[in-house]
Enzyme design. Structure first.
Site, PDB file in Angstrom:
ATOM      1  N   ASP A  48      -2.015 -11.741  -1.669  1.00 24.55           N
ATOM      2  CA  ASP A  48      -0.590 -11.393  -1.507  1.00 24.55           C
ATOM      3  C   ASP A  48       0.139 -11.526  -2.840  1.00 24.55           C
ATOM      4  OD1 ASP A  48       0.379 -11.387   1.673  1.00 24.55           O
ATOM      5  OD2 ASP A  48      -1.447 -12.525   1.331  1.00 24.55           O
ATOM      6  N   GLU A  71       8.448 -10.229  -0.574  1.00 20.68           N
ATOM      7  CA  GLU A  71       8.253 -11.313   0.389  1.00 20.68           C
ATOM      8  C   GLU A  71       7.898 -12.650  -0.255  1.00 20.68           C
ATOM      9  OE1 GLU A  71       5.942 -12.268   4.571  1.00 20.68           O
ATOM     10  OE2 GLU A  71       5.452 -10.431   3.484  1.00 20.68           O
ATOM     11  N   ASP A 135       6.585  -5.161   0.210  1.00 20.56           N
ATOM     12  CA  ASP A 135       5.745  -6.071   0.991  1.00 20.56           C
ATOM     13  C   ASP A 135       4.331  -5.939   0.433  1.00 20.56           C
ATOM     14  OD1 ASP A 135       4.467  -7.674   2.818  1.00 20.56           O
ATOM     15  OD2 ASP A 135       5.612  -6.923   4.525  1.00 20.56           O
ATOM     16  N   ILE A 137       1.426  -7.426   1.075  1.00 23.63           N
ATOM     17  CA  ILE A 137       0.454  -7.244   2.160  1.00 23.63           C
ATOM     18  C   ILE A 137       1.204  -7.473   3.461  1.00 23.63           C
ATOM     19  CG2 ILE A 137      -1.622  -8.063   3.317  1.00 23.63           C
ATOM     20  CD1 ILE A 137      -2.784  -8.889   0.676  1.00 23.63           C
ATOM     21  N   THR A 140      -0.739 -10.026   6.918  1.00 25.39           N
ATOM     22  CA  THR A 140      -1.702 -10.924   6.275  1.00 25.39           C
ATOM     23  C   THR A 140      -2.639 -11.563   7.290  1.00 25.39           C
ATOM     24  OG1 THR A 140      -0.117 -11.396   4.501  1.00 25.39           O
ATOM     25  CG2 THR A 140      -1.939 -12.932   4.772  1.00 25.39           C
ATOM     26  N   LYS A 266       2.212  -0.302  12.476  1.00 28.22           N
ATOM     27  CA  LYS A 266       2.857   0.274  13.663  1.00 28.22           C
ATOM     28  C   LYS A 266       3.592   1.566  13.303  1.00 28.22           C
ATOM     29  CE  LYS A 266       3.793  -3.963  16.373  1.00 28.22           C
ATOM     30  NZ  LYS A 266       3.329  -5.016  15.456  1.00 28.22           N
ATOM     31  N   ARG A 280      11.568  -3.515  19.786  1.00 30.80           N
ATOM     32  CA  ARG A 280      11.487  -4.912  19.350  1.00 30.80           C
ATOM     33  C   ARG A 280      12.728  -5.611  19.882  1.00 30.80           C
ATOM     34  NH1 ARG A 280       6.752  -6.597  17.551  1.00 30.80           N
ATOM     35  NH2 ARG A 280       7.552  -7.867  15.824  1.00 30.80           N
TER      36      ARG A 280
END
Length: 355
Positions: A48, A71, A135, A137, A140, A266, A280
């Site tokens: 990451d 992130e 982002d 990864i 993760t 997704k 969500r």
């Protein structure tokens, strides 16, 4: 007023994501990926940190005045010099192809790498300043299992996405039958990208090249009597109200959902048509989503023919730094399905307060 093409931004972001995709796919095959758990209970690996350093370094080389939000921060690495050296070894020895069209700028030293990681980790964007949301990864937890993950980059101006590029190193190009376990064993997956108002594209990634783009467009929604609703979900989520999600699927007589962990993956299954809907509904109504989980993937889905809003039909606003502070919940679906899905989702979401 002259229209901005974003051709250079798209090109640079594509090369950066391509190189980070090659790196992370190679790192994923290593048996000793070092992983720790962050205070928010999410995992982070050496890969990451290295991927974030590669992405920011490559983009910042061409756009030094832009801001970054990412992130990870280098705080944990500065506290653990041994781990910092391991990450630097990954970055400095990354076997990235150096062909004319894929060469990228990399950090020049360990301290340079830590500073570059912190440019993203401490970033919150700035009013009036272009900002890249990254982002390194996404997914993760599935990455360490050898499953699906993504590398996401998006350019934000005035709170809106202008460019989105996401690499999916384990998705098999032109294969709609996606699952966590079925990964691209022979190649390096695929990339999806988009420029606002100019459509979406998909490209196959190999170790030696990023192949030519192909237009990516969804077929229009054909109404519920003609097209089954297929949601993409994440059964491991501790944030989302799974019972309410199931209620909505039952009301709509939806097919069994496709369980995918990574949020950006997704968006991929939505963009290529494997699924046609996602919701969500947070358990905690004060919860707001991290910006990097959605930036890039949302633009690609919208430019492919889908629509993404919060539960009140408002578009996502990327002007609040690290979170989507102005948006509550999420509804993503093909354009013709989206309006009905927002109505159902909002009703179920607010039902507790109505009772």
């Amino acid at each position: 007023m002259e229209e901005v093409s974003y051709e250079k931004e798209h090109h640079v972001a594509s090369l950066a994501v391509y190189c980070a995709s090659i790196f992370t796919k190679t790192a994923q095959k290593e048996a000793d990926i070092y992983t720790i758990v962050k205070p928010d209970a999410s995992p982070v690996t050496d890969a990451d940190y290295a991927s974030q350093a590669i992405l920011i370094s490559a983009i910042r080389h061409h756009f030094p005045q832009d801001g970054f939000i990412a992130e990870e921060s280098a705080i944990a690495l500065r506290r653990d010099p041994g781990r910092a050296r391991r990450v630097w070894e990954l970055v400095s020895t990354a076997n990235l192809e150096r062909h004319e069209n894929t060469s990228v700028a990399l950090p020049e030293s360990l301290e340079d790498m830590l500073a570059i990681i912190d440019i993203g980790g401490s970033g919150n964007g700035a009013k009036g300043k272009r900002t890249w949301i990254i982002d390194p990864i996404d997914g993760t937890a599935s990455f360490v299992q050898g499953q699906q993950f993504a590398i996401a980059v998006a350019l934000i101006e005035a709170g809106e996405q202008r460019v989105g590029v996401v690499g999916y190193p384990n998705l098999i190009f032109d294969d709609p039958d996606i699952s966590e376990e079925v990964v691209d064993e022979k190649g390096f997956g695929m990339m999806l990208s988009a420029v606002k108002g100019k459509g979406a594209y998909k490209r196959q990634m190999t170790k030696s090249s990023l192949l030519s783009p192909q237009k990516n467009a969804l077929q229009p929604w054909r109404r519920m009597a003609q097209e089954n609703i297929v949601f993409t979900e994440s059964s491991e989520s501790h944030v989302i109200d799974q019972d309410k999600h199931k209620t909505i699927r039952d009301i709509l007589l939806a097919n069994p959902p496709l369980d995918i962990y990574s949020m950006q993956v997704k968006y991929a299954v939505l963009s290529i048509g494997t699924c046609n809907a996602m919701i969500r509904l947070p358990k905690d109504k004060t919860h707001r989503f991290p910006a990097w989980d959605h930036a890039g993937g949302t633009l690609i889905f919208e430019e492919s023919g889908g629509r993404v809003t919060d539960l009140y039909g408002h578009p996502f606003i990327y002007a609040s730094g690290q979170t989507l502070a102005q948006n509550e919940g999420l509804v993503a679906a093909k354009a013709g399905l989206h309006t009905d899905l927002v109505r159902y989702a909002r009703h179920i979401y607010e039902k507790d307060s109505e009772d």
